[in-house]
Motif scaffolding. Structure first.
Motif, short mmCIF file in Angstrom:
data_model
loop_
_atom_site.label_atom_id
_atom_site.label_comp_id
_atom_site.label_asym_id
_atom_site.label_seq_id
_atom_site.Cartn_x
_atom_site.Cartn_y
_atom_site.Cartn_z
N ALA A 1 41.58 106.28 55.49
CA ALA A 1 41.23 106.89 56.77
C ALA A 1 40.61 105.86 57.72
O ALA A 1 40.91 105.83 58.92
CB ALA A 1 40.26 108.05 56.55
N ALA A 2 39.75 104.99 57.18
CA ALA A 2 39.13 103.96 58.01
C ALA A 2 40.17 102.97 58.53
O ALA A 2 40.14 102.57 59.70
CB ALA A 2 38.07 103.21 57.19
N GLY A 3 41.12 102.58 57.68
CA GLY A 3 42.18 101.68 58.10
C GLY A 3 43.05 102.30 59.17
O GLY A 3 43.44 101.65 60.15
N LEU A 4 43.37 103.59 59.00
CA LEU A 4 44.16 104.31 60.00
C LEU A 4 43.45 104.33 61.35
O LEU A 4 44.05 104.06 62.40
CB LEU A 4 44.41 105.74 59.51
CG LEU A 4 45.14 106.68 60.49
CD1 LEU A 4 46.56 106.20 60.74
CD2 LEU A 4 45.16 108.10 59.94
N ALA A 5 42.16 104.66 61.34
CA ALA A 5 41.39 104.72 62.58
C ALA A 5 41.29 103.35 63.24
O ALA A 5 41.39 103.23 64.47
CB ALA A 5 40.00 105.27 62.29
N ALA A 6 41.12 102.30 62.42
CA ALA A 6 41.04 100.95 62.98
C ALA A 6 42.36 100.55 63.62
O ALA A 6 42.39 99.91 64.69
CB ALA A 6 40.66 99.95 61.88
N GLY A 7 43.48 100.92 62.99
CA GLY A 7 44.79 100.59 63.54
C GLY A 7 45.06 101.31 64.85
O GLY A 7 45.61 100.71 65.79
N VAL A 8 44.68 102.58 64.94
CA VAL A 8 44.86 103.33 66.18
C VAL A 8 43.99 102.74 67.29
O VAL A 8 44.42 102.61 68.44
CB VAL A 8 44.53 104.82 65.96
CG1 VAL A 8 44.50 105.57 67.29
CG2 VAL A 8 45.54 105.46 65.02
#
Length: 298
Positions: A90-97
């Motif tokens: 989830a943290a990686g997804l948010a960072a990518g967005v």
């Protein structure tokens, strides 16, 4: 510095990837043929088109990616400071967005517009340099033109970073027995190996989003008519008109660019992170015991 070095070394691969993804007439027969054709017809310098926005965007993107991922991870840790796989994803997804919206989309619009131009004759080019390109887009298409293809870019980068940070942490754990915050020092070679291997998953999963993003960014809205009206429209039209395989065009050059680039970035990032981590643990030895206990529970 890692972003600048990566851009200078790997920019030709990115130009070739863009040309392949925009090649609806099948002019280029493959990576080598594309690179050779561009160099022969437009000069070797054409393989470094869009270098300035590419290098700038890589440097800013990596800084934002690492800092925002660390921030989101801090929000998602449990009361014992542990981070499970779901929270890491989830943290990686948010960072990518985050990086897609703030940095990647406008810089890639400029980069792709420059890369798709054929030739080097200054007077024949619509966009003369990165600044002229950005000003022209803003004047002809408005602010929204700079964020063309934002949705597939968010999906691409979100999925990429979700896969990357999860895979890197697990590569470190299974290859080297390294847990986050345990004080163990990885060598640059170990970091490069983990980073290189972890970076393969994202591009394979996001090939279609990368092609759609490139097509949408390349089309100018100045005339009022565009071929692809939305991400879903492109997702339907491209395989209908060119076949399902066209959604993975440019995958090989992406795999030739991204894993080596990530190997460089993680070799630098891990050494810096481990320096500060080691210094903090030296000041507070009691933290090491707590970190070791938390790592054992992961």
């Amino acid at each position: 510095m890692g972003g600048v070095v990566e851009a200078c070394c790997l920019q030709p691969i990115d130009v070739i990837k863009t040309r392949l993804q925009l090649d609806k007439a099948h002019k280029y027969k493959g990576i080598y043929h594309c690179g050779k054709t561009v160099a022969t017809e437009e000069g070797v310098r054409s393989l470094w088109k869009g270098l300035t926005p590419f290098a700038t965007h890589l440097t800013l993107k990596y800084a934002l990616r690492m800092s925002s991922n660390s921030f989101y991870q801090s929000l998602l840790r449990d009361k014992d400071g542990r981070l499970n796989d779901g929270s890491r994803l989830a943290a990686g997804l948010a960072a990518g967005v985050t990086e897609a919206v703030v940095i990647v989309t406008p810089f890639e619009v400029v980069k792709i517009r420059l890369q798709q131009q054929k030739g080097l004759a200054y007077g024949q080019l619509k966009y003369h340099n990165p600044v002229h390109c950005a000003v022209t887009i803003l004047r002809e298409e408005g602010v929204r033109g700079m964020w063309s293809g934002a949705t597939p870019t968010m999906m691409r980068n979100g999925t990429n970073q979700m896969c990357l940070f999860w895979a890197k942490a697990n590569m470190d754990k299974y290859l080297w027995g390294k847990y986050e915050g345990d004080g163990k020092q990885l060598t640059p070679t170990q970091s490069m190996t983990s980073g290189f291997a972890a970076a393969f998953l994202g591009p394979c999963a996001t090939g279609p989003m990368d092609v759609i993003k490139t097509r949408m960014m390349a089309q100018s809205k100045a005339g009022g008519q565009v071929q692809y009206k939305s991400m879903l429209d492109a997702l339907v039209k491209i395989p209908q008109q060119e076949g399902i395989r066209s959604l993975w065009r440019g995958l090989l050059p992406r795999l030739m660019r991204i894993p080596p680039g990530q190997a460089i970035v993680w070799a630098v990032s891990d050494q810096i992170t481990q320096y500060f981590e080691h210094r903090e643990l030296a000041k507070h030895p009691e933290l090491l015991a707590a970190k070791t206990t938390a790592a054992a529970g992961q």
